[in-house]
Motif scaffolding. Structure first.
Motif, PDB file in Angstrom:
ATOM      1  N   ILE A   4     -28.087   5.635  18.159  1.00  0.00           N
ATOM      2  CA  ILE A   4     -27.653   4.309  18.590  1.00  0.00           C
ATOM      3  C   ILE A   4     -28.608   3.264  18.037  1.00  0.00           C
ATOM      4  O   ILE A   4     -29.831   3.381  18.194  1.00  0.00           O
ATOM      5  N   GLU A   5     -28.048   2.251  17.382  1.00  0.00           N
ATOM      6  CA  GLU A   5     -28.842   1.145  16.847  1.00  0.00           C
ATOM      7  C   GLU A   5     -28.192  -0.174  17.217  1.00  0.00           C
ATOM      8  O   GLU A   5     -27.017  -0.229  17.588  1.00  0.00           O
ATOM      9  N   VAL A   6     -28.972  -1.256  17.094  1.00  0.00           N
ATOM     10  CA  VAL A   6     -28.448  -2.605  17.320  1.00  0.00           C
ATOM     11  C   VAL A   6     -28.297  -3.282  15.962  1.00  0.00           C
ATOM     12  O   VAL A   6     -29.250  -3.318  15.167  1.00  0.00           O
ATOM     13  N   TYR A   7     -27.104  -3.821  15.707  1.00  0.00           N
ATOM     14  CA  TYR A   7     -26.860  -4.568  14.472  1.00  0.00           C
ATOM     15  C   TYR A   7     -27.125  -6.039  14.779  1.00  0.00           C
ATOM     16  O   TYR A   7     -26.314  -6.738  15.385  1.00  0.00           O
ATOM     17  N   ALA A   8     -28.329  -6.501  14.402  1.00  0.00           N
ATOM     18  CA  ALA A   8     -28.812  -7.833  14.793  1.00  0.00           C
ATOM     19  C   ALA A   8     -27.889  -8.974  14.392  1.00  0.00           C
ATOM     20  O   ALA A   8     -27.676  -9.910  15.192  1.00  0.00           O
ATOM     21  N   PRO A   9     -27.325  -9.004  13.164  1.00  0.00           N
ATOM     22  CA  PRO A   9     -26.484 -10.147  12.783  1.00  0.00           C
ATOM     23  C   PRO A   9     -25.306 -10.391  13.730  1.00  0.00           C
ATOM     24  O   PRO A   9     -24.849 -11.517  13.869  1.00  0.00           O
ATOM     25  N   ARG A  10     -24.810  -9.332  14.378  1.00  0.00           N
ATOM     26  CA  ARG A  10     -23.702  -9.527  15.322  1.00  0.00           C
ATOM     27  C   ARG A  10     -24.152  -9.390  16.758  1.00  0.00           C
ATOM     28  O   ARG A  10     -23.357  -9.623  17.672  1.00  0.00           O
ATOM     29  N   GLY A  11     -25.391  -9.006  16.961  1.00  0.00           N
ATOM     30  CA  GLY A  11     -25.873  -8.816  18.322  1.00  0.00           C
ATOM     31  C   GLY A  11     -25.123  -7.732  19.062  1.00  0.00           C
ATOM     32  O   GLY A  11     -24.877  -7.828  20.259  1.00  0.00           O
ATOM     33  N   ALA A  12     -24.730  -6.660  18.324  1.00  0.00           N
ATOM     34  CA  ALA A  12     -23.924  -5.592  18.911  1.00  0.00           C
ATOM     35  C   ALA A  12     -24.587  -4.244  18.633  1.00  0.00           C
ATOM     36  O   ALA A  12     -25.205  -4.037  17.593  1.00  0.00           O
ATOM     37  N   TYR A  13     -24.436  -3.356  19.575  1.00  0.00           N
ATOM     38  CA  TYR A  13     -24.968  -2.016  19.352  1.00  0.00           C
ATOM     39  C   TYR A  13     -23.875  -1.143  18.751  1.00  0.00           C
ATOM     40  O   TYR A  13     -22.676  -1.403  18.926  1.00  0.00           O
ATOM     41  N   GLN A  14     -24.252  -0.098  18.041  1.00  0.00           N
ATOM     42  CA  GLN A  14     -23.309   0.780  17.367  1.00  0.00           C
ATOM     43  C   GLN A  14     -23.954   2.150  17.178  1.00  0.00           C
ATOM     44  O   GLN A  14     -25.160   2.307  17.325  1.00  0.00           O
ATOM     45  N   ILE A  15     -23.110   3.126  16.836  1.00  0.00           N
ATOM     46  CA  ILE A  15     -23.624   4.459  16.550  1.00  0.00           C
ATOM     47  C   ILE A  15     -23.597   4.683  15.042  1.00  0.00           C
ATOM     48  O   ILE A  15     -22.580   4.442  14.387  1.00  0.00           O
ATOM     49  N   ILE A  16     -24.726   5.090  14.492  1.00  0.00           N
ATOM     50  CA  ILE A  16     -24.818   5.457  13.074  1.00  0.00           C
ATOM     51  C   ILE A  16     -24.587   6.967  13.005  1.00  0.00           C
ATOM     52  O   ILE A  16     -25.435   7.752  13.450  1.00  0.00           O
ATOM     53  N   ILE A  17     -23.466   7.373  12.446  1.00  0.00           N
ATOM     54  CA  ILE A  17     -23.057   8.778  12.486  1.00  0.00           C
ATOM     55  C   ILE A  17     -23.626   9.543  11.298  1.00  0.00           C
ATOM     56  O   ILE A  17     -23.496   9.127  10.150  1.00  0.00           O
ATOM     57  N   GLU A  18     -24.263  10.656  11.610  1.00  0.00           N
ATOM     58  CA  GLU A  18     -24.821  11.531  10.580  1.00  0.00           C
ATOM     59  C   GLU A  18     -23.860  12.667  10.223  1.00  0.00           C
ATOM     60  O   GLU A  18     -23.794  13.101   9.075  1.00  0.00           O
ATOM     61  N   ASN A  19     -23.118  13.127  11.202  1.00  0.00           N
ATOM     62  CA  ASN A  19     -22.175  14.232  10.971  1.00  0.00           C
ATOM     63  C   ASN A  19     -20.990  14.079  11.902  1.00  0.00           C
ATOM     64  O   ASN A  19     -21.127  13.545  13.012  1.00  0.00           O
ATOM     65  N   MET A  20     -19.830  14.559  11.461  1.00  0.00           N
ATOM     66  CA  MET A  20     -18.617  14.402  12.269  1.00  0.00           C
ATOM     67  C   MET A  20     -17.644  15.514  11.919  1.00  0.00           C
ATOM     68  O   MET A  20     -17.533  15.917  10.756  1.00  0.00           O
ATOM     69  N   GLN A  21     -16.967  16.009  12.940  1.00  0.00           N
ATOM     70  CA  GLN A  21     -15.940  17.018  12.714  1.00  0.00           C
ATOM     71  C   GLN A  21     -14.842  16.858  13.754  1.00  0.00           C
ATOM     72  O   GLN A  21     -15.046  16.254  14.809  1.00  0.00           O
ATOM     73  N   PRO A  22     -13.655  17.369  13.462  1.00  0.00           N
ATOM     74  CA  PRO A  22     -12.556  17.258  14.424  1.00  0.00           C
ATOM     75  C   PRO A  22     -12.907  17.970  15.727  1.00  0.00           C
ATOM     76  O   PRO A  22     -13.531  19.030  15.707  1.00  0.00           O
ATOM     77  N   ASP A  23     -12.518  17.387  16.817  1.00  0.00           N
ATOM     78  CA  ASP A  23     -12.771  17.983  18.122  1.00  0.00           C
ATOM     79  C   ASP A  23     -11.594  18.891  18.479  1.00  0.00           C
ATOM     80  O   ASP A  23     -10.467  18.437  18.621  1.00  0.00           O
ATOM     81  N   GLY A  24     -11.866  20.191  18.557  1.00  0.00           N
ATOM     82  CA  GLY A  24     -10.820  21.135  18.924  1.00  0.00           C
ATOM     83  C   GLY A  24     -10.244  21.914  17.761  1.00  0.00           C
ATOM     84  O   GLY A  24      -9.515  22.864  17.953  1.00  0.00           O
TER      85      GLY A  24
END
Length: 400
Positions: free
Chosen positions: A89-109
């Motif tokens: 989880i990081e904060v993107y300062a220009p928008r003042g919003a937090y977000q998740i920086i994804i390193e890996n992803m796969q379908p759930d199920g």
């Protein structure tokens, strides 16, 4: 980074507040590695990566997967798809919003590889790459077979043994490649393109032995599928065991359940060819002899009827012409008979030349160990006993 003293009222800038929140969130150890599940929405592809939202029934969070990580995905993300992500989880300062920086992803199920396989299969099928109308016929009497597989696997020995047993005079072009791993798809594609571009063979066998979906994944490559589809030489796919299916199997001109079966489909059986040639010769000889006899009887009958006609003078007048025509007809039938017989005898001689016995008579020999033909020195070691088959018999031998 500025840390304001919140115990005393102060006028802060937006960047100061945002920076403070950023330090609080990103400083939390529990937020540095987060496992998150949710549904993809608002998906967008950009040069820097993919941007989307992850949501459930009560909340939503912005997500980013940068280009390097996105290129390693085994499936194509889509809106409405439920996924399992790992990131921070990081904060993107220009928008003042937090977000998740994804390193890996796969379908759930469902496994990422299975999903990627189904997605690519559906895509290529819609484009018509699997359509039977594009399948090229496998030649019945090939002169050269191209084999694309690993030089060290069991599959290559199975293929060679079957090819040379069934059709000893076949020429084989080996294209040694890796059949799994990151380098495998590129090597497989280069081999198909090279054989096709220079028309180096009459038919191509591409494949490997069995394995897991991960082991066979190189044969589910989209670029490889397109290379096989565009290849002007017929391709037989022989990947894994009978129950294994890859994209390569669907796009090839013919699928074989095993590498050995692919070799059987690629070349004819020399013993069967010889048997068929001899049967054809016998049948043709009988048919031509029978027709010649019928023509002779028919011509003789016409001649006799003409001589016994009431108008004796007319019969005598045309008797010479009738004899001439009968002689010509007989010569034509005899010439056709001799030509057909000569052609069939040449085919029989050719079949005889192709036989293993004829090869042995030319000074060659065949090494055999435990019922298997020896095709390379790696099959023998010091002290092994084996048999040499010559044109006039067999002798026992020992490796020194």
């Amino acid at each position: 980074m500025y840390t304001p003293n919140l115990s005393k009222p102060a006028v802060l800038s937006v960047s100061q507040v945002t920076g403070y929140i950023k330090s609080l969130i990103e400083g939390q150890p529990t937020l540095r590695t987060v496992f998150l599940t949710g549904e993809i929405s608002n998906l967008g592809h950009y040069p820097s990566g993919i941007y989307f939202s992850l949501k459930d029934s009560e909340a939503v969070i912005s997500a980013v997967m940068f280009k390097y990580q996105a290129q390693r995905l085994k499936f194509e993300p889509k809106n409405g798809q439920k996924v399992l992500c790992v990131g921070r989880i990081e904060v993107y300062a220009p928008r003042g919003a937090y977000q998740i920086i994804i390193e890996n992803m796969q379908p759930d199920g469902v496994g990422a590889l299975n999903l990627a396989y189904e997605q690519l299969k559906e895509k290529l099928e819609k484009e018509g790459l699997f359509d039977r109308k594009f399948k090229k016929p496998i030649p019945k009497m090939p002169k050269t077979v191209g084999v694309i597989t690993s030089p060290s696997g069991a599959a290559v020995q199975d293929i060679k043994n079957v090819l040379f047993r069934r059709y000893p005079r076949i020429d084989v072009i080996m294209c040694p490649v890796q059949v799994q791993g990151e380098l495998a798809p590129k090597q497989l594609i280069n081999a198909v393109n090279t054989l096709g571009k220079y028309s180096l063979c009459d038919v191509i066998i591409i494949g490997r032995g069995g394995g897991s979906i991960e082991d066979l994944w190189a044969f589910n490559n989209e670029d490889l599928a397109r290379a096989i589809f565009n290849c002007k030489i017929p391709v037989i796919s022989a990947v894994g065991h009978q129950t294994d299916y890859t994209i390569c199997d669907f796009v090839s001109d013919l699928r074989a359940p095993t590498p050995s079966a692919a070799a059987e489909l690629a070349v004819p059986d020399i013993a069967e060819l010889k048997k068929n040639y001899l049967a054809m010769l016998k049948s043709a000889t009988y048919n031509l002899s029978h027709k010649l006899s019928l023509y002779r009887l028919k011509n003789t009958d016409y001649y006799r009827r003409a001589l016994n006609a009431p108008a004796k003078t007319s019969a005598e007048k045309y008797a010479g012409t009738i004899r001439l025509l009968a002689a010509r007809a007989e010569r034509a039938v005899q010439k056709n008979y001799d030509s057909k017989k000569s052609s069939l005898l040449r085919l029989a001689d050719k079949a005889e030349e192709l036989s293993p016995v004829a090869v042995l008579k030319r000074g060659y020999s065949i090494a055999e160990k435990d019922g298997e033909i020896v095709t390379n020195k790696a099959q023998l070691k010091s002290g092994d006993k084996f048999t040499l088959i010559l044109s006039d018999g067999k002798i026992s031998a020992k490796v020194d």
